[in-house]
Design an enzyme around this catalytic site. Structure first.
Site, mmCIF file in Angstrom:
data_model
loop_
_atom_site.group_PDB
_atom_site.id
_atom_site.type_symbol
_atom_site.label_atom_id
_atom_site.label_comp_id
_atom_site.label_asym_id
_atom_site.label_seq_id
_atom_site.Cartn_x
_atom_site.Cartn_y
_atom_site.Cartn_z
ATOM 1 N N GLY A 15 40.040 -12.371 21.793
ATOM 2 C CA GLY A 15 39.237 -12.914 22.771
ATOM 3 C C GLY A 15 38.466 -11.547 23.520
ATOM 4 O O GLY A 15 38.096 -11.276 22.877
ATOM 5 N N ALA A 17 38.803 -9.309 25.281
ATOM 6 C CA ALA A 17 39.600 -7.877 25.398
ATOM 7 C C ALA A 17 38.916 -7.368 24.298
ATOM 8 O O ALA A 17 38.441 -6.542 24.214
ATOM 9 C CB ALA A 17 40.572 -7.820 25.923
ATOM 10 N N SER A 40 43.860 -15.257 15.740
ATOM 11 C CA SER A 40 44.737 -15.990 14.979
ATOM 12 C C SER A 40 43.778 -17.211 15.977
ATOM 13 O O SER A 40 43.617 -17.813 16.822
ATOM 14 C CB SER A 40 46.367 -16.103 14.879
ATOM 15 O OG SER A 40 45.923 -17.900 15.202
ATOM 16 N N ILE A 43 45.401 -20.362 17.077
ATOM 17 C CA ILE A 43 46.228 -19.609 19.009
ATOM 18 C C ILE A 43 44.956 -19.836 19.419
ATOM 19 O O ILE A 43 45.066 -20.832 20.493
ATOM 20 C CB ILE A 43 47.776 -18.305 18.940
ATOM 21 C CG1 ILE A 43 48.346 -18.243 18.090
ATOM 22 C CG2 ILE A 43 47.114 -18.283 20.388
ATOM 23 C CD1 ILE A 43 48.783 -16.786 18.295
ATOM 24 N N VAL A 48 38.379 -18.766 28.964
ATOM 25 C CA VAL A 48 37.979 -18.695 30.724
ATOM 26 C C VAL A 48 37.737 -16.444 30.927
ATOM 27 O O VAL A 48 37.842 -16.104 30.119
ATOM 28 C CB VAL A 48 38.678 -18.538 31.906
ATOM 29 C CG1 VAL A 48 39.080 -20.669 31.920
ATOM 30 C CG2 VAL A 48 39.756 -17.941 31.546
ATOM 31 N N ALA A 51 32.675 -14.730 35.383
ATOM 32 C CA ALA A 51 32.405 -14.113 36.603
ATOM 33 C C ALA A 51 32.851 -12.631 36.476
ATOM 34 O O ALA A 51 33.597 -12.468 35.935
ATOM 35 C CB ALA A 51 32.572 -14.983 37.839
ATOM 36 N N LYS A 79 24.095 -13.269 39.231
ATOM 37 C CA LYS A 79 25.418 -13.345 40.361
ATOM 38 C C LYS A 79 24.770 -12.232 41.184
ATOM 39 O O LYS A 79 25.091 -10.715 41.480
ATOM 40 C CB LYS A 79 26.882 -13.241 39.662
ATOM 41 C CG LYS A 79 27.944 -13.623 40.321
ATOM 42 C CD LYS A 79 29.215 -13.546 39.934
ATOM 43 C CE LYS A 79 30.336 -13.584 41.176
ATOM 44 N NZ LYS A 79 31.147 -12.248 40.625
ATOM 45 N N LEU A 333 44.418 -9.635 29.227
ATOM 46 C CA LEU A 333 46.132 -10.125 29.805
ATOM 47 C C LEU A 333 47.067 -9.703 28.926
ATOM 48 O O LEU A 333 47.911 -9.889 29.671
ATOM 49 C CB LEU A 333 45.852 -11.588 28.950
ATOM 50 C CG LEU A 333 44.439 -11.916 30.046
ATOM 51 C CD1 LEU A 333 44.252 -14.188 29.572
ATOM 52 C CD2 LEU A 333 44.284 -12.897 31.462
ATOM 53 N N THR A 344 38.086 -9.229 38.589
ATOM 54 C CA THR A 344 37.591 -8.115 37.957
ATOM 55 C C THR A 344 38.014 -8.100 36.356
ATOM 56 O O THR A 344 38.736 -6.323 36.379
ATOM 57 C CB THR A 344 38.931 -7.337 39.359
ATOM 58 O OG1 THR A 344 39.624 -8.667 39.445
ATOM 59 C CG2 THR A 344 37.572 -6.720 40.330
#
Ligand SMILES: Cc1cc2nc3c(=O)[nH]c(=O)nc-3n(C[C@H](O)[C@H](O)[C@H](O)COP(=O)(O)OP(=O)(O)OC[C@H]3O[C@@H](n4cnc5c(N)ncnc54)[C@H](O)[C@@H]3O)c2cc1C
Length: 501
Positions: A15, A17, A40, A43, A48, A51, A79, A333, A344
């Site tokens: 992802g 990360a 994977s 999966i 998301v 921002a 932003k 995560l 953040t």
């Protein structure tokens, strides 16, 4: 890991990360490390995380990413801050703009001048003295170093498409030699004596050995939480939201250069404008609202036509007690989660990667390095947690059970002290190394409705008439200067066409 051989690093998960880690490590380790990333497709990713905060520039600059290419590849927009609608009470809104508030006079921060003006009756609402706020509400934007000389630079971050961002970083990392495997991690092998991870067993009878493992497997936390059993510290007593629904909708014009966060009866809704669509989501606490009601609220409050059904995401707020255990570091995560109220999470990945690069171990036995890293990460997370809790706890939404709970919950001592200090004296002191600035704390504390009983003694001698003049000319200058800037859409176009910056 031994100093005599090139470390082989295995990143589990692809992802944001995983690919942020892969891009940064491959950039800085060069030929000094062999990096394999396993993800994977079956999966997928959380998809998301759109921002950011201005520190993203450090990451992009370190990777040598030109702004024009970044905007183009990730459909990014600019932003300038976050508009908080309905957080104090229904009908009220305020802005947390990046950058400075007003202009300091000598050693007096603008906050103290404004507070004196509030007591005297000469100061208007705080937002009109924040250039980012004024420009954002006028829908204007200009990049660093492009302001006419009389205009203060806007401090900005980006909104971008999370999936495109991961794909962009992937191309970069693979171009620098990172080996990607599409595989399912089925088991984690550990050394019997040390407990260190030695290999990941994959589907199809495959196996990948490594010296160091980076767990980016998302909420599953397969390596750090699963195999190594590092406990999860649950923070839901302070941040009780535990579900989100995410849905994209059509892009609408004008293209806003800011995130909007609107308080709802049991949580809040985000709106993130991108070039090709708007990202939306409803973060809520399932103890106070049903999933169906939450979905209906989200869909009833979109700016454009929904492009998909709302996608549910479940989470518990908190963090793994140590981000780094044995020869495994968790990012994203897998390390923990705080809701995206101040955008953040990607920042926490970025700082963990840069801290790791500074401390990169030359042996698996370096407990001090690991302990220092874990201590710094814990402090960083707790400081951000306090800032998020502030938004919830100071509210005037009486009679709404979720908000009543938040108003009456017992606060972390560190936050209670900050709120108490501001209430009593108007003073704001950010902690050593803290991410959020005194300007940020001030905007949110004032925005949520805290009214200090006093202000700095240093401001007391300032002449009331002079202060009135100073404040009104500052606000007028910001207003006029903002109007003279390009619109947000024009500036995106300019950067992408001219490939400026
Ligand atoms: C509702 C919500 C909104 C958010 N908004 C923001 C925001 O605005 N700003 C921000 O900064 N952050 C935000 N975040 C956080 C942000 O999305 C994440 O920090 C970021 O996307 C990193 O996710 P990740 O890579 O850790 O996990 P994921 O995206 O879930 O990736 C996990 C990876 O692990 C792989 N994997 C898992 N198990 C296995 C297995 N057994 N075998 C092989 N591979 C496996 C998956 O395939 C995937 O590649 C938000 C998060 C949520 C939940």
């Amino acid at each position: 890991m031994s100093v005599t051989k090139t470390p082989s690093i295995v990143i589990a998960g692809g992802g944001s990360a995983g690919w942020m880690a892969a891009a940064a490590l491959s950039r800085f380790l060069g030929n000094a490390g062999k990096i394999t990333l396993i993800e994977s497709e079956a999966i997928g990713t959380v998809g998301v995380g759109e921002a950011t905060i201005p520190q993203i520039h450090h990451f992009n600059n370190a990777l040598g990413i030109p702004e024009a290419e970044f905007l183009e590849q990730t459909n990014a927009t600019f932003k300038l801050g976050i508009e908080f609608v309905g957080w104090r009470d229904a009908g009220h809104s305020y802005f947390h703009g990046f950058g400075l508030l007003g202009r300091a006079v000598g050693i007096l921060p603008f906050r103290d001048l404004w507070l004196k003006g509030r007591f005297d009756g000469s100061a208007e609402e705080l937002g009109i003295y924040n250039f980012n706020d004024v420009a954002a509400r006028a829908g204007r934007m200009i990049g660093l170093g492009h302001s006419p000389s009389s205009v203060r630079d806007l401090v900005y971050a980006y909104h971008f498409d999370a999936t495109l961002y991961a794909a962009f970083l992937r191309r970069m990392a693979e171009g620098r030699g990172v080996v990607r495997m599409d595989a399912m991690i089925e088991a984690v092998e550990r050394d019997e004596e040390s407990g260190d991870i030695t290999a990941l067993r994959l589907d199809g009878d495959r196996r990948v050995e490594g010296d160091f493992f980076i767990d980016c497997t998302g909420f599953r936390s397969l390596l750090l939480g699963g195999a190594l059993g590092v406990p999860f510290e649950d923070w839901s007593r302070w941040l009780p939201c535990n579900r989100a629904l995410a849905v994209p909708c059509e892009r609408v014009d004008p293209l806003h250069p800011y995130t909007r966060s609107t308080a709802r009866s049991a949580g809040w809704q985000w709106r993130i404008p991108l070039q090709h669509r708007t990202g939306n989501g409803h973060v809520y606490c399932a103890d106070f609202i049903s999933d169906d009601e939450a979905a209906a609220t989200l869909l009833a409050n979109l700016d454009g036509k929904a492009q998909a059904d709302p996608r549910p995401i479940r989470f518990t707020t908190g963090r793994r007690a140590q981000a780094w255990s044995h020869n495994c570091l968790a990012l994203g995560l897998a390390a923990g989660f705080m809701e995206p109220l101040e955008s953040t999470s990607l920042h926490l990945i970025q700082t963990a990667v840069s801290r790791f690069l500074k401390l990169i171990p030359s042996s698996n036995r370096e407990h001090r390095v690991r302990d220092t890293f874990n201590r710094q990460v814990a402090t960083e997370w707790e400081q951000i947690r306090d800032f998020l809790v502030l938004h919830y706890t100071v509210n005037q939404r009486t009679g709404e059970p979720f908000w009543d709970y938040c108003r009456n919950m017992e606060l972390p001592d560190t936050l209670a002290a900050k709120i108490g200090m501001f209430e009593e004296s108007g003073a704001v002191l950010k902690d050593e190394g803290e991410l959020f600035t005194e300007e940020g704390w001030t905007q949110v504390m004032v925005g949520q409705g805290i009214e200090p009983q006093s202000y700095s003694a240093l401001a007391r001698g300032i002449d009331e008439g002079e202060l009135r003049q100073f404040l009104s000319s500052l606000a007028e200058a910001y207003r006029q200067r903002a109007q003279a800037l390009p619109t947000h859409a024009q500036w995106i176009d300019h950067v992408m066409k001219g490939k400026a910056a």
